[in-house]
Design a protein around this motif. Structure first.
Motif, mmCIF file in Angstrom:
data_model
loop_
_atom_site.group_PDB
_atom_site.id
_atom_site.type_symbol
_atom_site.label_atom_id
_atom_site.label_comp_id
_atom_site.label_asym_id
_atom_site.label_seq_id
_atom_site.Cartn_x
_atom_site.Cartn_y
_atom_site.Cartn_z
ATOM 1 N N LEU A 96 -32.380 130.267 6.705
ATOM 2 C CA LEU A 96 -32.387 131.429 5.826
ATOM 3 C C LEU A 96 -32.580 131.222 4.175
ATOM 4 C CD1 LEU A 96 -29.673 133.723 7.690
ATOM 5 C CD2 LEU A 96 -32.075 134.113 7.448
ATOM 6 N N GLY A 97 -33.582 131.656 3.556
ATOM 7 C CA GLY A 97 -33.970 131.599 2.246
ATOM 8 C C GLY A 97 -34.418 130.218 2.040
ATOM 9 N N SER A 98 -34.914 129.557 2.824
ATOM 10 C CA SER A 98 -35.506 128.080 2.473
ATOM 11 C C SER A 98 -36.888 128.292 2.026
ATOM 12 C CB SER A 98 -35.487 127.290 3.765
ATOM 13 O OG SER A 98 -36.220 126.249 3.678
ATOM 14 N N SER A 99 -37.503 127.388 1.253
ATOM 15 C CA SER A 99 -38.780 127.468 0.917
ATOM 16 C C SER A 99 -39.713 126.898 1.789
ATOM 17 C CB SER A 99 -38.738 126.710 -0.683
ATOM 18 O OG SER A 99 -38.469 125.263 -0.380
ATOM 19 N N THR A 100 -38.975 126.314 2.727
ATOM 20 C CA THR A 100 -40.143 125.737 3.768
ATOM 21 C C THR A 100 -40.227 126.415 4.759
ATOM 22 O OG1 THR A 100 -38.331 124.619 5.214
ATOM 23 C CG2 THR A 100 -39.077 123.278 3.335
ATOM 24 N N GLY A 101 -39.802 127.599 5.124
ATOM 25 C CA GLY A 101 -39.898 128.490 6.198
ATOM 26 C C GLY A 101 -41.075 129.586 5.580
ATOM 27 N N PRO A 102 -41.417 130.509 6.654
ATOM 28 C CA PRO A 102 -42.336 131.587 6.256
ATOM 29 C C PRO A 102 -41.534 132.197 4.953
ATOM 30 C CG PRO A 102 -41.282 132.137 8.254
ATOM 31 C CD PRO A 102 -40.777 130.600 7.834
ATOM 32 N N ILE A 103 -42.343 132.831 4.175
ATOM 33 C CA ILE A 103 -42.103 133.628 2.798
ATOM 34 C C ILE A 103 -41.927 135.163 3.148
ATOM 35 C CG2 ILE A 103 -42.817 131.608 1.402
ATOM 36 C CD1 ILE A 103 -45.344 133.444 0.599
ATOM 37 N N ARG A 104 -42.782 135.432 4.149
ATOM 38 C CA ARG A 104 -42.801 136.952 4.467
ATOM 39 C C ARG A 104 -43.057 137.249 6.090
ATOM 40 N NH1 ARG A 104 -47.767 137.759 5.921
ATOM 41 N NH2 ARG A 104 -49.597 136.997 4.997
ATOM 42 N N PRO A 105 -42.572 138.292 6.540
ATOM 43 C CA PRO A 105 -43.071 138.589 8.009
ATOM 44 C C PRO A 105 -44.441 138.989 8.091
ATOM 45 C CG PRO A 105 -41.951 140.447 6.879
ATOM 46 C CD PRO A 105 -42.012 139.268 5.835
ATOM 47 N N PHE A 106 -44.942 138.588 9.266
ATOM 48 C CA PHE A 106 -46.475 139.270 9.758
ATOM 49 C C PHE A 106 -46.542 140.285 9.179
ATOM 50 C CE2 PHE A 106 -46.517 135.296 12.079
ATOM 51 C CZ PHE A 106 -47.527 135.486 13.312
ATOM 52 N N ARG A 107 -47.772 140.682 8.677
ATOM 53 C CA ARG A 107 -48.355 141.802 8.447
ATOM 54 C C ARG A 107 -48.828 142.457 9.402
ATOM 55 N NH1 ARG A 107 -50.373 139.104 3.358
ATOM 56 N NH2 ARG A 107 -49.104 139.909 1.578
ATOM 57 N N THR A 165 -32.276 140.348 14.302
ATOM 58 C CA THR A 165 -31.686 140.966 13.256
ATOM 59 C C THR A 165 -30.144 141.080 13.637
ATOM 60 O OG1 THR A 165 -33.293 142.373 12.836
ATOM 61 C CG2 THR A 165 -31.419 143.183 11.910
ATOM 62 N N GLY A 166 -29.828 141.153 14.945
ATOM 63 C CA GLY A 166 -28.241 141.377 15.123
ATOM 64 C C GLY A 166 -27.893 139.800 14.933
ATOM 65 N N LEU A 167 -28.417 138.915 15.442
ATOM 66 C CA LEU A 167 -27.902 137.562 15.080
ATOM 67 C C LEU A 167 -28.016 136.917 14.084
ATOM 68 C CD1 LEU A 167 -29.859 135.914 18.277
ATOM 69 C CD2 LEU A 167 -27.465 136.235 18.102
ATOM 70 N N ARG A 168 -28.437 137.879 12.799
ATOM 71 C CA ARG A 168 -28.605 137.244 11.553
ATOM 72 C C ARG A 168 -27.087 136.728 10.867
ATOM 73 N NH1 ARG A 168 -32.755 139.437 7.146
ATOM 74 N NH2 ARG A 168 -32.393 138.314 5.611
ATOM 75 N N LYS A 173 -24.277 130.832 9.371
ATOM 76 C CA LYS A 173 -23.186 129.910 9.069
ATOM 77 C C LYS A 173 -23.489 128.452 9.668
ATOM 78 C CE LYS A 173 -19.680 133.612 9.611
ATOM 79 N NZ LYS A 173 -18.658 133.887 10.498
ATOM 80 N N GLY A 174 -23.349 127.495 8.576
ATOM 81 C CA GLY A 174 -23.477 126.014 9.272
ATOM 82 C C GLY A 174 -24.982 125.852 9.563
ATOM 83 N N HIS A 175 -25.167 124.977 10.880
ATOM 84 C CA HIS A 175 -26.561 124.529 11.255
ATOM 85 C C HIS A 175 -27.098 125.522 12.335
ATOM 86 C CE1 HIS A 175 -26.475 120.936 8.853
ATOM 87 N NE2 HIS A 175 -25.166 120.617 9.341
ATOM 88 N N ARG A 176 -26.460 126.831 12.622
ATOM 89 C CA ARG A 176 -26.906 127.560 13.705
ATOM 90 C C ARG A 176 -28.312 128.002 13.486
ATOM 91 N NH1 ARG A 176 -21.717 131.235 13.653
ATOM 92 N NH2 ARG A 176 -20.165 129.722 14.520
ATOM 93 N N MET A 177 -28.677 128.351 12.385
ATOM 94 C CA MET A 177 -30.318 128.760 11.848
ATOM 95 C C MET A 177 -31.005 127.709 12.190
ATOM 96 S SD MET A 177 -31.875 131.521 10.977
ATOM 97 C CE MET A 177 -33.408 131.396 11.284
#
Length: 198
Positions: A96-107, A165-168, A173-177
């Protein structure tokens, strides 16, 4: 189409639409990273895009793809390569919030276009339309098959996005993401392997 055939199609559609695969893994991942509200265009693109694809396959493309081994192979291996790239991008995301992941959801239009390179989608579209299409009433049965997948697709797309969304909060926490990202990437990659072996 008889009531029995319609119920059979709906049952098969629910089983295929709700099982883990590229669309569902991407929707769950988007729900986790961006929340349900921002994932709505992606969910609508999947939920509406796949029935349109099923309708067009039923009318025009099913016979061509069944008759041409070259077209099947191009779709199969080209789509597999794209999905493996998507799996890598998800698995290597930094959370979450990482610059290496997708920056936006699919359109919306990207999710619709994705249906056309998804091997699981093609397998479902061709095999199910081939089983349930009635050549004497091709337009009607194509609409009925697409209508079933409209209901199934919207329910599963929003269901998987809501699950993510429910798992967000739990995954924050921790390394779960990180574990979730790797798992979603692995689900997509495993699905590609299964489809290529089938």
């Amino acid at each position: 189409m008889s009531l029995h055939a319609l119920l059979t199609l709906f049952t098969l559609g629910m089983a295929a639409g709700w099982t883990p695969g590229p669309n569902n893994a991407l929707l769950a991942s988007s729900g986790v990273k961006f929340g349900l509200r921002r994932t709505v265009p992606h969910a609508l693109g999947v939920g509406l895009g796949f029935p349109v694809m099923v309708f067009l396959v039923g009318l025009f493309l099913g016979a061509a793809f069944q008759a041409s081994a070259l077209l099947r192979d191009v779709l199969r291996y080209g789509g597999a390569a794209m999905l493996l790239w998507v799996a890598w991008k998800i698995a290597s995301a930094g959370g979450l919030g990482s610059s290496t992941g997708p920056i936006r959801p699919f359109r919306f239009h990207e999710a619709v276009a994705f249906q056309w390179i998804n091997p699981k989608g093609w397998v479902m579209a061709i095999s199910l339309t081939a089983q349930f299409m009635n050549p004497a009433h091709i337009w009607l049965t194509a609409l009925m098959v697409a209508g079933v997948f409209l209901v199934v697709g919207l329910s599963s797309a929003f269901g998987w996005a809501a699950l993510g969304t429910g798992l967000r909060r739990f995954l924050a926490k921790g390394h779960r993401m990180r574990i979730f990202d790797i798992t979603m990437g692995a689900v997509i990659a495993l699905g590609v392997v299964v489809l290529l072996r089938g």
